[in-house]
Design a protein around this motif. Structure first.
Motif, short mmCIF file in Angstrom:
data_model
loop_
_atom_site.label_atom_id
_atom_site.label_comp_id
_atom_site.label_asym_id
_atom_site.label_seq_id
_atom_site.Cartn_x
_atom_site.Cartn_y
_atom_site.Cartn_z
N LEU A 158 0.79 -1.23 0.00
CA LEU A 158 0.00 0.00 0.00
C LEU A 158 0.82 1.29 0.00
CD1 LEU A 158 -2.73 -1.09 2.59
CD2 LEU A 158 -2.90 -1.07 0.10
N ILE A 159 2.09 1.22 0.37
CA ILE A 159 2.89 2.44 0.50
C ILE A 159 3.99 2.42 -0.55
CG2 ILE A 159 4.32 3.84 2.02
CD1 ILE A 159 2.77 2.52 4.36
N ASP A 160 3.96 3.37 -1.45
CA ASP A 160 4.84 3.35 -2.62
C ASP A 160 6.31 3.28 -2.28
OD1 ASP A 160 4.73 5.90 -1.53
OD2 ASP A 160 4.87 6.94 -3.46
N LYS A 161 6.76 3.98 -1.26
CA LYS A 161 8.18 4.07 -0.96
C LYS A 161 8.74 2.90 -0.17
CE LYS A 161 9.17 8.88 -1.69
NZ LYS A 161 9.91 8.48 -2.90
N VAL A 162 7.89 2.06 0.36
CA VAL A 162 8.36 0.91 1.14
C VAL A 162 8.77 -0.21 0.18
CG1 VAL A 162 7.75 -0.88 2.81
CG2 VAL A 162 6.93 1.47 3.13
N ILE A 163 10.06 -0.57 0.20
CA ILE A 163 10.54 -1.61 -0.72
C ILE A 163 11.06 -2.84 0.01
CG2 ILE A 163 11.07 0.00 -2.57
CD1 ILE A 163 14.01 -0.17 -1.74
N GLY A 164 10.96 -2.85 1.35
CA GLY A 164 11.41 -4.00 2.11
C GLY A 164 11.22 -3.75 3.59
N LYS A 199 7.64 -5.20 -6.10
CA LYS A 199 8.84 -4.65 -5.47
C LYS A 199 9.79 -5.77 -5.06
CE LYS A 199 6.14 -0.85 -3.47
NZ LYS A 199 5.64 -0.28 -2.20
N ALA A 200 10.97 -5.37 -4.61
CA ALA A 200 11.96 -6.36 -4.19
C ALA A 200 11.51 -7.11 -2.94
CB ALA A 200 13.30 -5.67 -3.93
N GLY A 201 10.90 -6.39 -1.99
CA GLY A 201 10.45 -7.03 -0.76
C GLY A 201 11.58 -7.69 0.02
N VAL A 202 12.74 -7.04 0.08
CA VAL A 202 13.88 -7.66 0.76
C VAL A 202 13.73 -7.54 2.28
CG1 VAL A 202 15.50 -7.25 -1.13
CG2 VAL A 202 15.22 -5.51 0.65
N LEU A 203 14.29 -8.52 2.97
CA LEU A 203 14.44 -8.45 4.43
C LEU A 203 15.89 -8.05 4.68
CD1 LEU A 203 13.37 -8.79 7.27
CD2 LEU A 203 13.84 -11.24 7.11
N HIS A 204 16.07 -6.79 5.09
CA HIS A 204 17.40 -6.20 5.25
C HIS A 204 17.85 -6.44 6.69
CE1 HIS A 204 20.56 -3.40 3.99
NE2 HIS A 204 20.41 -2.75 5.14
N LEU A 205 18.88 -7.26 6.87
CA LEU A 205 19.26 -7.76 8.18
C LEU A 205 20.55 -7.14 8.70
CD1 LEU A 205 18.50 -11.53 7.52
CD2 LEU A 205 17.18 -10.00 9.01
N HIS A 206 20.45 -6.48 9.85
CA HIS A 206 21.63 -6.01 10.59
C HIS A 206 22.26 -7.23 11.24
CE1 HIS A 206 23.67 -3.70 13.94
NE2 HIS A 206 23.45 -4.86 14.53
N VAL A 207 23.51 -7.52 10.89
CA VAL A 207 24.20 -8.68 11.45
C VAL A 207 25.17 -8.20 12.51
CG1 VAL A 207 25.62 -10.71 10.99
CG2 VAL A 207 24.01 -9.89 9.25
N GLY A 208 24.93 -8.60 13.76
CA GLY A 208 25.81 -8.24 14.85
C GLY A 208 26.99 -9.17 14.96
N GLY A 209 27.70 -9.07 16.07
CA GLY A 209 28.95 -9.81 16.21
C GLY A 209 28.87 -11.05 17.07
N SER A 210 27.67 -11.50 17.47
CA SER A 210 27.59 -12.68 18.34
C SER A 210 27.85 -13.96 17.56
CB SER A 210 26.22 -12.75 19.01
OG SER A 210 25.26 -13.31 18.15
N ARG A 211 28.06 -15.05 18.29
CA ARG A 211 28.41 -16.32 17.66
C ARG A 211 27.28 -16.90 16.82
NH1 ARG A 211 30.50 -19.63 22.76
NH2 ARG A 211 28.77 -18.46 23.67
N GLN A 212 26.07 -16.42 17.05
CA GLN A 212 24.93 -16.93 16.27
C GLN A 212 25.10 -16.65 14.78
OE1 GLN A 212 20.98 -14.85 15.75
NE2 GLN A 212 20.50 -16.25 17.43
N GLY A 213 25.67 -15.51 14.46
CA GLY A 213 25.95 -15.18 13.07
C GLY A 213 24.74 -15.34 12.15
N LEU A 214 24.95 -15.99 11.02
CA LEU A 214 23.90 -16.19 10.03
C LEU A 214 23.22 -17.56 10.15
CD1 LEU A 214 25.64 -14.72 6.83
CD2 LEU A 214 24.21 -13.54 8.51
#
Length: 402
Positions: A158-164, A199-214
């Motif tokens: 519904l919102i034009d500028k939201v791409i993810g 739209k792309a609909g990407v999930l943009h993920l901030h990756v921190g430094g813990s051992r869980q990683g990806l």
């Protein structure tokens, strides 16, 4: 109220005699800008004043390249990890344009309480009115994601500028500690919302430094229902360990994003310079088409001790995007064409903004940089308007000092 300082804009602009990179090397020739788009690319184009006002700009000995696409900027400001006084300021137009950024994607970060997606949208619209192309991610660090409508899917549709959706934090003590199923559901909303809105609909993920990683990301991919293109992990140059996981992700067909504001000496000795990280990945066999750079502009770059206490703070700079691009060419010897790809066509493709953005081609938006032999920015055109001339912004944001 102070208004943007405007230049008289000609109907047509001809950039004559520059060395054009599309980002592929297209040789020396001319580029015509008209009605906000690139209307012609040819070896020699004569001005036709009968069609209206024409500016002919002699760019011989200079590089004519696409404008930068920065997919991660805290345009509304960010931070606050050190208390209220550490909230970073909003981005001003000239911070972007003097850095060569003509397309920007705004995001929230740690603070989704005192900063809101609706305010982010308003800021994006303001920057676009002032001169650059803008988009936003709905959501913030936390899960469930804060949105404007009922959910991420509806925001996309519904919102034009939201791409993810982003930047959602994983592997970080500041995150909401989302599990695999939390991320999978968010990615599913992004996918369906993207499909229904084109739209792309990407999930943009901030990756921190813990051992869980990806770890959770790989588990989702192993299940095979959601394609790898739905995810964009960023801050992959946070540490050598995160970089190694990023290489695995890229080999599986994913796009990895390096943060140019991550200065090892200023923030955290474990971080890698973005330019060096790109070179390292190339040496490990990752294709140049699988990497992007983003600035994390106006975001906070806190330094925490072993107890999770804030002991230092820096602020991301949009200009770092240009700085690391230049370092890829000059310091890492990656060549102009390859270095341009990670700040132009690669993010444009990942965000489904191609072929309007990230390239020099007939019909594309006239987002163009003129670089001198030292790769310094001399001119910036955004949708055909000259916003920077001889390295200085000639169009300022509404509340910027002239």
């Amino acid at each position: 109220m102070q208004r943007s300082r405007e230049e008289q804009q000609p109907l047509f602009t001809i950039l004559k005699g520059g060395h054009r990179f599309t980002p592929e090397d297209a040789g020396v020739g001319d580029v015509v800008l008209a009605a906000g788009t690139i209307s012609n690319l040819a070896e020699d184009i004569a001005a036709a004043p009968a069609y209206g006002a024409v500016e002919v700009l002699d760019v011989r000995g200079k590089y004519v390249v696409p404008g930068f696409v920065d997919q991660h900027v805290h345009i509304l400001g960010g931070g606050g990890e050190g208390g209220y006084t550490t909230r970073t300021p909003e981005v001003m137009l000239s911070q972007l344009t003097e850095a060569g950024i003509t397309t920007v994607v705004g995001c929230l970060g740690t603070d989704g309480t005192t900063r809101h997606v609706s305010s982010l949208l308003a800021k994006a619209r303001a920057l676009e009115e002032e001169g650059v192309t803008t988009y936003i991610y709905t959501g913030a660090y936390e899960v469930p994601a804060p949105t404007i409508t009922e959910n991420v899917r509806n925001d996309l549709i519904l919102i034009d500028k939201v791409i993810g959706c982003g930047e959602v934090a994983i592997a970080d003590h500041r995150s909401a500690q989302p599990g695999k199923e939390d991320l999978k559901k968010l990615a599913a909303q992004c996918r369906v919302g993207g499909l229904l809105s084109g739209k792309a609909g990407v999930l943009h993920l901030h990756v921190g430094g813990s051992r869980q990683g990806l770890k959770h990301l790989f588990e989702i991919l192993d299940e095979g229902e959601i394609p790898v293109s739905q995810f964009t992990p960023t801050h992959i140059n946070r540490s050598q360990a995160v970089l190694e996981e990023g290489i695995v992700f890229a080999r599986r067909g994913g796009m990895i994003d390096f943060t140019t504001s991550a200065k090892p000496a200023a923030v955290d000795g474990s971080r890698l310079k973005a330019a060096r990280a790109v070179r390292f990945c190339l040496e490990k066999g990752v294709g140049i088409g699988s990497m992007t750079l983003s600035s994390d502009g106006n975001g906070s770059l806190p330094l925490f001790n072993e107890h999770g206490q804030t002991v230092g703070l820096a602020v991301g700079e949009p200009v770092s995007l240009h700085r690391e691009f230049r370092d890829m060419v000059v310091s890492e010897n990656l060549g102009l064409e390859a270095s341009l790809r990670v700040v132009t066509v690669n993010p444009a493709r990942s965000l489904r903004l191609f072929p309007s953005k990230g390239v020099l081609r007939v019909g594309a938006d006239a987002d163009i940089l003129i670089l001198n032999e030292e790769l310094e920015i001399e001119y910036v055109f955004a949708r055909g308007r000259c916003l920077v001339r001889q390295g200085r912004a000639v169009v300022k944001g509404t509340f910027e000092r002239s």
